[in-house]
Structures are given as structure tokens and as C-alpha cells.
Design an enzyme around this catalytic site. Structure first.
Site, PDB file in Angstrom:
ATOM      1  N   GLU A  36      55.295 -11.600  60.719  1.00 23.29           N
ATOM      2  CA  GLU A  36      55.819 -12.929  60.398  1.00 23.29           C
ATOM      3  C   GLU A  36      56.720 -13.415  61.539  1.00 23.29           C
ATOM      4  OE1 GLU A  36      54.620 -14.541  58.053  1.00 23.29           O
ATOM      5  OE2 GLU A  36      54.654 -13.534  56.101  1.00 23.29           O
ATOM      6  N   HIS A  47      51.252 -16.297  62.516  1.00 26.59           N
ATOM      7  CA  HIS A  47      51.402 -14.826  62.428  1.00 26.59           C
ATOM      8  C   HIS A  47      50.088 -14.119  62.747  1.00 26.59           C
ATOM      9  CE1 HIS A  47      50.262 -14.982  57.942  1.00 26.59           C
ATOM     10  NE2 HIS A  47      49.470 -14.035  58.412  1.00 26.59           N
ATOM     11  N   ASP A 107      46.318  -4.148  59.255  1.00 28.15           N
ATOM     12  CA  ASP A 107      47.402  -4.137  58.284  1.00 28.15           C
ATOM     13  C   ASP A 107      46.903  -3.722  56.901  1.00 28.15           C
ATOM     14  OD1 ASP A 107      45.875  -6.428  57.931  1.00 28.15           O
ATOM     15  OD2 ASP A 107      47.467  -7.810  58.486  1.00 28.15           O
ATOM     16  N   ASN A 143      51.145 -20.094  60.084  1.00 24.45           N
ATOM     17  CA  ASN A 143      52.441 -20.145  60.791  1.00 24.45           C
ATOM     18  C   ASN A 143      52.405 -19.371  62.113  1.00 24.45           C
ATOM     19  OD1 ASN A 143      52.420 -17.518  59.914  1.00 24.45           O
ATOM     20  ND2 ASN A 143      54.302 -17.631  58.723  1.00 24.45           N
TER      21      ASN A 143
END
Ligand code: GLP
Length: 254
Positions: A140, A135, A65, A133
Site C-alpha cells: 500500500e 499499489h 502475495d 491507488n
């Protein structure tokens, strides 16, 4: 999923590097990840390079990313981060390290080009960290489980987690990133995920033992046939079947 539990981050890095090394020796294409989790893996790969065990001279690498708007040489770009932490310390050729073109005025176009480049080249092994979380990359929660490289608006928690790289100034953290999609990531032939520390324990529990759900993007790894997860004791602390994973590691054929 092959689950390997080790004492600490150093041991996790050694294990993950040992999983990646055979692919590097064969000259295969690798996928690289930023974040603090893979740092001990990079350190071990650098050590293997320095001792003459590995060379990266002809290796191609794809980054997971990149922040939208940060040029490659920006000190917070993921290209620069990977360079400073890993590729500049070995004989990687800069031109062989690929990342989404974050300065393209049309990030959607840049994302599509990057997706095609990854399809054309193919990734033998992708290294992954994980967000608190669940990801992976910057996918997300609610990301399409089979989606392509995309532009992602970052959740406030992710911005908060990453503010430490921007002098703790939330306003300086880019609001968007380009990320390989979950479909892109899981096209890699092999996946190695590393996680350390108590803060990742819940995400690891959900990825390994929770339901397959876009609410925990990392749970998509349950669909992949060649995943190795290397965690330290703290990140493994909420696994309900840790004893079973330890036993399986003992009896697995290597
Ligand atoms: C960012 C990156 C992820 C990384 C995550 C966790 O969101 N895009 O690829 O896994 O941070 O980072 P860390 O390993 O520093 O906890």
C-alpha cells in the site's frame, strides 16, 4: 521502461505472454500475480501450453502475495485462485508453486522465510497487476521502496476493491496480507506489468510519468532496468506522452 499500448485486454494478454514465454522455455523461475488484470495473460499462456509451445513441468513460481489466515485450499486464497485460473490448466507441479505460509501463527516469521526462499531461488520475470491507488502486490502507499516481504494491513479501498471475491461482503475480506516487498519485487531480473481499463489510468500515469514516491508504490518500477508495461487504450488514456511511447515501440530493437 518499455511501454506497449494495445487495443484491449485480449491484446494485452497476448503481448504479456509473448514477453514471458522465452523465460518459460528456458525453464526459468517466474513470479505470478492474482487479480483480474493478468487473466488474459494466463489464458494466452494456457493456449500456448495446449498448442505444445510451452511446458511448465519444471518451472518454479512465486506468488506475489497471500491473505493472512486463509489456508491454501480456501477458495479465496491467492494460491487457490492462481491454481484455478492458471496453474491447474497447464502441467505445473503444485509443489513448485510457492506462496507465503498464510496459516503460520506468526505471519512475520512466515514473511521472513518467504523472503529468504525468493532470495535463494531468484526470479527471472515477475508478472504484476496494479491497484487503483498504484499499489503492487499488497504494498500500500507509504511502503518502503526497498522493503522485504512483509505483513501489510489493507487500506479500506483495497478491501472494498477486493470484496467482489467475497460475495461483496466487506467483513469477510481479510484485513491483512503477506506480500513480497517492493525490494523483493524489484530484485526480479525482469518485470512485466499489465493494466487494463479506465479505472487504472490514473495509477498508470503516476507510475510512468509521476515522481518516484512511496505514495505510489508502483513508481518504484522507474528504478528497474528491465520493465515492460503493457496497457490497453483505456489504461493509457491519461498518459501525457503516449505518442512518444508508441514511436519508441516502433523503433525498439526486439
Ligand atoms: C490486489 C492484488 C494485486 C492486484 C490488484 C489489482 O490488490 N494484491 O496484486 O494487482 O488487486 O487487481 P485487479 O487486476 O483485479 O484490478
Amino acid at each position: 521502461m518499455d511501454i506497449i499500448i494495445r487495443a484491449d485486454a485480449q491484446e494485452v494478454g497476448k503481448e504479456a505472454a509473448a514477453v514471458m514465454a522465452p523465460f518459460i522455455k528456458q525453464g526459468r523461475t517466474i513470479g505470478l500475480a492474482t487479480g483480474s488484470s493478468p487473466l488474459t495473460t494466463y489464458r494466452e499462456l494456457i493456449r500456448m501450453y495446449e498448442s505444445g509451445e510451452l511446458t511448465f513441468k519444471t518451472i518454479q513460481a512465486f506468488l506475489l502475495d497471500e491473505y493472512v489466515g486463509l489456508a491454501r485450499d480456501d477458495k479465496n486464497s491467492y494460491f487457490r485462485t492462481i491454481r484455478d485460473e492458471f496453474t491447474a490448466h497447464v502441467d505445473f507441479v503444485d509443489a513448485n508453486v510457492h506462496s507465503p505460509d498464510s496459516t503460520d501463527p506468526d505471519p512475520y516469521h512466515a514473511a521472513a522465510l518467504y523472503e529468504q526462499k525468493i532470495i535463494d531461488t531468484g526470479v527471472a520475470i515477475q508478472l504484476l497487476g496494479v491497484g487503483v491507488n498504484g499499489h503492487i502486490g499488497f504494498n500500500e502507499p507509504t511502503s518502503a521502496l526497498q522493503g522485504p516481504t512483509k505483513v501489510q494491513a489493507l487500506h479500506p479501498q483495497t478491501i472494498k476493491d477486493n470484496a467482489r471475491f467475497f460475495n461483496d461482503c466487506l467483513e469477510d475480506v481479510p484485513t491483512h496480507a503477506m506480500t513480497q516487498g517492493l525490494g523483493t519485487i524489484t530484485r526480479a531480473e525482469n518485470i512485466i506489468m499489465v493494466a487494463t481499463g479506465e479505472a487504472k489510468a490514473d495509477a498508470i500515469h503516476r507510475i510512468v510519468e509521476g515522481p518516484l514516491t512511496a505514495l505510489c508504490p508502483g513508481s518504484v518500477l522507474q528504478l528497474h532496468a528491465n520493465v515492460t508495461l503493457v496497457v490497453d487504450e483505456a489504461a493509457a488514456s491519461r498518459l501525457e506522452h503516449a505518442d512518444y511511447y508508441r514511436t519508441m515501440e516502433q523503433i525498439r530493437l526486439r
